[in-house]
Write a protein that holds these residues in place. Structure first.
Motif, short mmCIF file in Angstrom:
data_model
loop_
_atom_site.label_atom_id
_atom_site.label_comp_id
_atom_site.label_asym_id
_atom_site.label_seq_id
_atom_site.Cartn_x
_atom_site.Cartn_y
_atom_site.Cartn_z
N LYS A 195 35.48 -41.32 62.97
CA LYS A 195 35.59 -41.47 61.52
C LYS A 195 34.92 -42.76 61.05
O LYS A 195 34.26 -42.79 60.00
N GLN A 196 35.10 -43.82 61.83
CA GLN A 196 34.46 -45.08 61.47
C GLN A 196 32.93 -44.94 61.50
O GLN A 196 32.22 -45.45 60.63
N THR A 220 31.41 -43.33 58.51
CA THR A 220 31.28 -44.20 57.34
C THR A 220 30.12 -45.19 57.48
O THR A 220 29.90 -46.01 56.59
N SER A 230 47.42 -34.50 65.51
CA SER A 230 48.49 -35.09 64.70
C SER A 230 49.69 -34.16 64.66
O SER A 230 49.55 -32.94 64.55
N SER A 264 46.25 -39.79 73.61
CA SER A 264 46.05 -41.12 73.02
C SER A 264 44.56 -41.48 72.96
O SER A 264 44.07 -42.01 71.96
N GLN A 288 31.10 -49.25 66.84
CA GLN A 288 32.11 -48.65 67.72
C GLN A 288 31.54 -48.42 69.12
O GLN A 288 30.38 -48.06 69.29
N ASN A 329 42.92 -39.46 70.20
CA ASN A 329 43.25 -40.05 68.89
C ASN A 329 42.37 -41.26 68.61
O ASN A 329 41.86 -41.44 67.49
N ARG A 330 42.23 -42.10 69.61
CA ARG A 330 41.39 -43.29 69.46
C ARG A 330 39.94 -42.88 69.20
O ARG A 330 39.26 -43.43 68.34
N ALA A 336 38.88 -40.06 67.90
CA ALA A 336 38.77 -39.47 66.56
C ALA A 336 38.68 -40.56 65.50
O ALA A 336 37.89 -40.47 64.54
N TRP A 337 39.49 -41.60 65.66
CA TRP A 337 39.46 -42.71 64.69
C TRP A 337 38.09 -43.39 64.71
O TRP A 337 37.52 -43.69 63.65
N GLN A 338 37.56 -43.61 65.94
CA GLN A 338 36.26 -44.27 66.04
C GLN A 338 35.14 -43.39 65.45
O GLN A 338 34.22 -43.90 64.81
#
Length: 420
Positions: free
Chosen positions: A93-94, A97, A64, A83, A102, A86-87, A89-91
């Motif tokens: 995090k999902q 949770t 970031s 890119s 994913q 980043n994708r 990292a987002w996945q």
């Protein structure tokens, strides 16, 4: 001169490729035909420095707030990687949770590893849920048993206290009501305050024996037998005290003991108690005075007026003698008409004086149709100088009593002749 231009540009290119920081030469030394190439090298230096800064952040995971200018062709593929990261990292995090839906398809072998990890996590989650459900069932079962056990211990007549060995707090009491907190400080219970004045002995117990049985009373004629032992309570050193109310047992024992040691008619001690007490005096080499009393005329009273009247005659004799002696003195009936007095802290002369006064008072009763009287003998027990056995002492004091009885018979004879 041409060689000099090439040398400057070559060293500049080498520094761009290998040095950090890059050493930029003085491009004003170049001939005009080489200056444009020098300017291109300056652009290359800028792109390389931008790329190094960009890759440095990416290598540290700083995704970031970092970027590379679009005009820099060296960063094109890096931007695609940025890119993708980043994708990813987002996945990730999902997934953290609990979203195991994913799937990564854009990072080659890394995609396969990521997707395999997701499958394993999903399988592990399913296994953990199954294990959790099994553990919860076991916990429910154990809690049920614990509640049953606690309820049973509350119903027991025993009183169970657990005391923290360091803090000296009562951490468990089975007499607390259902639903109340198990732990409490030492002041929590009015029952303990009111019924256990020996509570401090429980709180500050230090004996490390595996088991210790002792007794205590609450000052209100309640007696407890207490079993105390060390244990570990919720990973803390503690002592458990199990209190059993033995008041009824103690009273029954005392009642049996009283029956064993007391004469049923008079309530004074009997021959069993007298002999045990005298054995103790001789064993401990104590000083004492022994009085031997024989109730005169009892057979005459029983024969002429009945045993009921004879019992009254005995009781009157007992009450008369007791008026002259202390409640702590030992008064015992050792036969039908034979009695003994054991006196501490009194001289032989004083004992004779008191017995004489009691005898004269008893002889003075004239409200019955029969003579009242008793005879006595006295001897001193000499403590550590005493050499006689109990039988020898009894024989000697009995002999002294018969001398008194001889005098009394003469007295009774004179009284009878005077009455006639």
């Amino acid at each position: 001169m041409e060689n000099r231009n090439c040398e400057i540009l070559f060293e500049y290119l080498r520094s761009i490729l290998y040095d950090s920081p890059i050493k930029k030469p003085d491009l004003t030394e170049l001939e005009d035909s080489y200056k444009k190439l020098g300017q291109e090298f300056e652009t290359l230096q800028k792109w390389v420095e931008e790329m190094l800064f960009y890759t440095g952040n990416l290598s540290k995971g700083n995704l970031s707030g970092v970027s590379c200018p679009d005009a820099n062709p060296l960063c094109k593929n890096l931007k695609n990687l940025h890119s993708s990261l980043n994708r990813l990292a987002w996945q990730a995090k999902q997934v953290s949770t609990g979203d195991y839906s994913q799937e990564v398809t854009y990072l080659g072998e890394l995609s396969d590893a990521f997707n395999t990890m997701i499958i394993r996590l999903k399988e592990r989650e399913s296994q953990q849920k199954s294990e959790k459900a099994q553990v919860e069932r076991q916990i429910d079962l154990v809690n049920g048993y614990n509640e049953l056990l606690l309820e049973l211990t509350r119903k027991q007549k025993e009183w169970i206290l657990v005391v923290d060995a360091q803090d000296k707090d009562i951490v468990y009491c089975n007499k607390r009501g259902a639903g109340q907190e198990e732990t409490a400080d030492s002041e929590f219970c009015e029952v303990c305050e009111n019924r256990l004045p020996f509570r401090n002995r429980l709180l500050y117990w230090e004996d490390a024996e595996e088991g210790h049985v002792w007794e205590a009373n609450d000052g209100n004629h309640r007696y407890f037998r207490i079993t105390t032992f060390p244990l570990e309570w919720k990973k803390r050193e503690a002592y458990a005290h199990i209190l059993l109310d033995i008041t009824d047992e103690r009273l029954e024992t005392r009642s049996l003991k009283n029956k064993a040691y007391h004469d049923r008619l008079t309530g004074i001690y009997n021959r069993i108690y007298f002999e045990e007490y005298m054995d103790k005096i001789l064993r401990e080499e104590r000083n004492a005075i022994l009085g031997y009393l024989d109730l005169d005329c009892l057979k005459t009273v029983n024969d002429q007026f009945g045993h009921g009247e004879g019992d009254g005659y005995i009781l009157r004799f007992i009450s008369t003698v007791q008026k002259y002696f202390r409640t702590t003195d030992i008064f015992a009936r050792i036969g039908g008409d034979e009695f003994c007095l054991i006196l501490d802290n009194i001289s032989e002369d004083v004992a004779i004086e008191k017995l004489t006064a009691a005898m004269e008072e008893f002889q003075g009763y004239k409200d019955k149709e029969y003579t009242h009287g008793f005879s006595f003998g006295v001897t001193e027990i000499m403590g550590n100088q005493e050499t006689r056995s109990l039988a020898e002492i009894i024989r000697e004091v009995d002999s002294a009593m018969y001398e008194c009885k001889r005098r009394n018979k003469e007295l009774y004879k004179r009284q009878q002749e005077g009455h006639e």
